[in-house]
Design a protein around this motif. Structure first.
Motif, PDB file in Angstrom:
ATOM      1  N   VAL A   8      -6.590  -2.408  -0.695  1.00 52.50           N
ATOM      2  CA  VAL A   8      -5.714  -1.635  -1.577  1.00 52.50           C
ATOM      3  C   VAL A   8      -5.689  -0.166  -1.163  1.00 52.50           C
ATOM      4  O   VAL A   8      -4.619   0.449  -1.059  1.00 52.50           O
ATOM      5  CB  VAL A   8      -6.144  -1.783  -3.055  1.00 52.50           C
ATOM      6  CG1 VAL A   8      -5.393  -0.818  -3.948  1.00 52.50           C
ATOM      7  CG2 VAL A   8      -5.953  -3.223  -3.522  1.00 52.50           C
ATOM      8  N   ALA A  11      -3.683   0.274   1.974  1.00 47.13           N
ATOM      9  CA  ALA A  11      -2.236   0.189   1.740  1.00 47.13           C
ATOM     10  C   ALA A  11      -1.715   1.470   1.096  1.00 47.13           C
ATOM     11  O   ALA A  11      -0.673   1.995   1.499  1.00 47.13           O
ATOM     12  CB  ALA A  11      -1.920  -1.012   0.848  1.00 47.13           C
ATOM     13  N   TYR A  12      -2.438   1.992   0.124  1.00 42.92           N
ATOM     14  CA  TYR A  12      -1.974   3.175  -0.603  1.00 42.92           C
ATOM     15  C   TYR A  12      -2.052   4.449   0.229  1.00 42.92           C
ATOM     16  O   TYR A  12      -1.145   5.269   0.202  1.00 42.92           O
ATOM     17  CB  TYR A  12      -2.764   3.343  -1.905  1.00 42.92           C
ATOM     18  CG  TYR A  12      -2.221   4.454  -2.772  1.00 42.92           C
ATOM     19  CD1 TYR A  12      -1.084   4.256  -3.535  1.00 42.92           C
ATOM     20  CD2 TYR A  12      -2.832   5.691  -2.804  1.00 42.92           C
ATOM     21  CE1 TYR A  12      -0.560   5.276  -4.316  1.00 42.92           C
ATOM     22  CE2 TYR A  12      -2.324   6.718  -3.585  1.00 42.92           C
ATOM     23  CZ  TYR A  12      -1.191   6.504  -4.343  1.00 42.92           C
ATOM     24  OH  TYR A  12      -0.670   7.521  -5.111  1.00 42.92           O
ATOM     25  N   TYR A  26      -1.570  -8.490   2.339  1.00 43.43           N
ATOM     26  CA  TYR A  26      -1.444  -7.796   1.052  1.00 43.43           C
ATOM     27  C   TYR A  26      -0.081  -7.094   0.950  1.00 43.43           C
ATOM     28  O   TYR A  26       0.596  -7.176  -0.073  1.00 43.43           O
ATOM     29  CB  TYR A  26      -2.577  -6.782   0.888  1.00 43.43           C
ATOM     30  CG  TYR A  26      -2.457  -5.886  -0.318  1.00 43.43           C
ATOM     31  CD1 TYR A  26      -2.881  -6.318  -1.576  1.00 43.43           C
ATOM     32  CD2 TYR A  26      -1.932  -4.606  -0.207  1.00 43.43           C
ATOM     33  CE1 TYR A  26      -2.766  -5.502  -2.688  1.00 43.43           C
ATOM     34  CE2 TYR A  26      -1.829  -3.778  -1.313  1.00 43.43           C
ATOM     35  CZ  TYR A  26      -2.246  -4.229  -2.551  1.00 43.43           C
ATOM     36  OH  TYR A  26      -2.131  -3.410  -3.652  1.00 43.43           O
ATOM     37  N   ILE A  27       0.301  -6.415   2.025  1.00 45.01           N
ATOM     38  CA  ILE A  27       1.573  -5.687   2.031  1.00 45.01           C
ATOM     39  C   ILE A  27       2.741  -6.653   1.840  1.00 45.01           C
ATOM     40  O   ILE A  27       3.644  -6.405   1.035  1.00 45.01           O
ATOM     41  CB  ILE A  27       1.731  -4.878   3.339  1.00 45.01           C
ATOM     42  CG1 ILE A  27       0.768  -3.696   3.330  1.00 45.01           C
ATOM     43  CG2 ILE A  27       3.176  -4.402   3.523  1.00 45.01           C
ATOM     44  CD1 ILE A  27       0.664  -2.970   4.669  1.00 45.01           C
ATOM     45  N   LYS A  30       2.847  -7.745  -1.754  1.00 42.44           N
ATOM     46  CA  LYS A  30       3.327  -6.685  -2.649  1.00 42.44           C
ATOM     47  C   LYS A  30       4.827  -6.447  -2.492  1.00 42.44           C
ATOM     48  O   LYS A  30       5.522  -6.200  -3.471  1.00 42.44           O
ATOM     49  CB  LYS A  30       2.574  -5.373  -2.405  1.00 42.44           C
ATOM     50  CG  LYS A  30       1.206  -5.349  -3.001  1.00 42.44           C
ATOM     51  CD  LYS A  30       1.331  -5.410  -4.491  1.00 42.44           C
ATOM     52  CE  LYS A  30       0.032  -5.600  -5.188  1.00 42.44           C
ATOM     53  NZ  LYS A  30       0.180  -5.708  -6.629  1.00 42.44           N
ATOM     54  N   ILE A  49       5.465   0.734   0.248  1.00 44.75           N
ATOM     55  CA  ILE A  49       4.112   0.173   0.176  1.00 44.75           C
ATOM     56  C   ILE A  49       3.263   0.998  -0.786  1.00 44.75           C
ATOM     57  O   ILE A  49       2.555   0.454  -1.637  1.00 44.75           O
ATOM     58  CB  ILE A  49       3.460   0.131   1.571  1.00 44.75           C
ATOM     59  CG1 ILE A  49       4.185  -0.869   2.467  1.00 44.75           C
ATOM     60  CG2 ILE A  49       1.969  -0.198   1.468  1.00 44.75           C
ATOM     61  CD1 ILE A  49       3.813  -0.768   3.941  1.00 44.75           C
ATOM     62  N   LYS A  50       3.351   2.314  -0.666  1.00 46.63           N
ATOM     63  CA  LYS A  50       2.571   3.192  -1.538  1.00 46.63           C
ATOM     64  C   LYS A  50       2.948   2.976  -3.003  1.00 46.63           C
ATOM     65  O   LYS A  50       2.080   2.875  -3.872  1.00 46.63           O
ATOM     66  CB  LYS A  50       2.778   4.656  -1.141  1.00 46.63           C
ATOM     67  CG  LYS A  50       1.886   5.604  -1.903  1.00 46.63           C
ATOM     68  CD  LYS A  50       1.957   7.001  -1.331  1.00 46.63           C
ATOM     69  CE  LYS A  50       0.960   7.893  -2.047  1.00 46.63           C
ATOM     70  NZ  LYS A  50       0.829   9.190  -1.430  1.00 46.63           N
ATOM     71  N   LYS A  52       4.364   0.294  -4.389  1.00 52.47           N
ATOM     72  CA  LYS A  52       4.017  -1.063  -4.840  1.00 52.47           C
ATOM     73  C   LYS A  52       2.509  -1.253  -4.992  1.00 52.47           C
ATOM     74  O   LYS A  52       2.065  -2.099  -5.757  1.00 52.47           O
ATOM     75  CB  LYS A  52       4.562  -2.105  -3.871  1.00 52.47           C
ATOM     76  CG  LYS A  52       6.061  -2.100  -3.712  1.00 52.47           C
ATOM     77  CD  LYS A  52       6.748  -2.835  -4.807  1.00 52.47           C
ATOM     78  CE  LYS A  52       8.249  -2.776  -4.555  1.00 52.47           C
ATOM     79  NZ  LYS A  52       8.988  -3.848  -5.126  1.00 52.47           N
ATOM     80  N   SER A  53       1.704  -0.473  -4.273  1.00 59.34           N
ATOM     81  CA  SER A  53       0.241  -0.606  -4.356  1.00 59.34           C
ATOM     82  C   SER A  53      -0.384   0.420  -5.303  1.00 59.34           C
ATOM     83  O   SER A  53      -1.593   0.395  -5.532  1.00 59.34           O
ATOM     84  CB  SER A  53      -0.387  -0.485  -2.960  1.00 59.34           C
ATOM     85  OG  SER A  53      -0.150   0.787  -2.404  1.00 59.34           O
ATOM     86  N   ASP A  56      -2.523  -0.909  -8.299  1.00 58.84           N
ATOM     87  CA  ASP A  56      -3.811  -1.451  -7.855  1.00 58.84           C
ATOM     88  C   ASP A  56      -4.769  -0.326  -7.465  1.00 58.84           C
ATOM     89  O   ASP A  56      -5.962  -0.377  -7.769  1.00 58.84           O
ATOM     90  CB  ASP A  56      -3.621  -2.394  -6.662  1.00 58.84           C
ATOM     91  CG  ASP A  56      -2.890  -3.674  -7.020  1.00 58.84           C
ATOM     92  OD1 ASP A  56      -2.821  -4.018  -8.221  1.00 58.84           O
ATOM     93  OD2 ASP A  56      -2.388  -4.336  -6.094  1.00 58.84           O
TER      94      ASP A  56
END
Length: 103
Positions: A8, A11-12, A26-27, A30, A49-50, A52-53, A56
């Motif tokens: 997580v 991704a963020y 994961y990406i 998401k 991506i940022k 959507k994550s 989390d």
């Protein structure tokens, strides 16, 4: 930090802290679609991506966030005088992240 938390955070933030295959999975989950690796260089995809994550990521940040750290209390414990300053809580940092626009 758990494997899932590393995924997580990776991704963020865009800083790889885990196995790339786990992050890629994961990406795609998401974003709800297949993501080609060359797409990860796109600013638009990175922003997606940022965003959507974000939930989390904030959930990780909020764990044990009720703990306030008083600098003056800490200084009293180690014998320094009370200067009255208070360090921000983890929650204060989470609030700043929540208000920040996706980049």
């Amino acid at each position: 930090m758990t494997k899932q938390e590393k995924i997580v955070v990776s991704a963020y933030t865009g800083v790889l802290m885990c196995d790339f295959d786990d992050l890629h999975e994961y990406i795609e989950d998401k974003l709800g679609r297949s993501v080609w690796t060359h797409e990860l260089a796109s600013e638009a995809v990175s922003a997606e991506i940022k965003e959507k994550s974000k939930a989390d990521f904030l959930a990780i940040c909020q764990r044990e966030s009720d703990d306030l750290i008083s600098r003056s209390a800490l200084l009293k414990e180690v014998g320094d005088p009370d200067d009255g300053m208070v360090w921000p809580s983890k929650r204060g940092i989470v609030d700043l992240i929540m208000k920040a626009p996706a980049v």
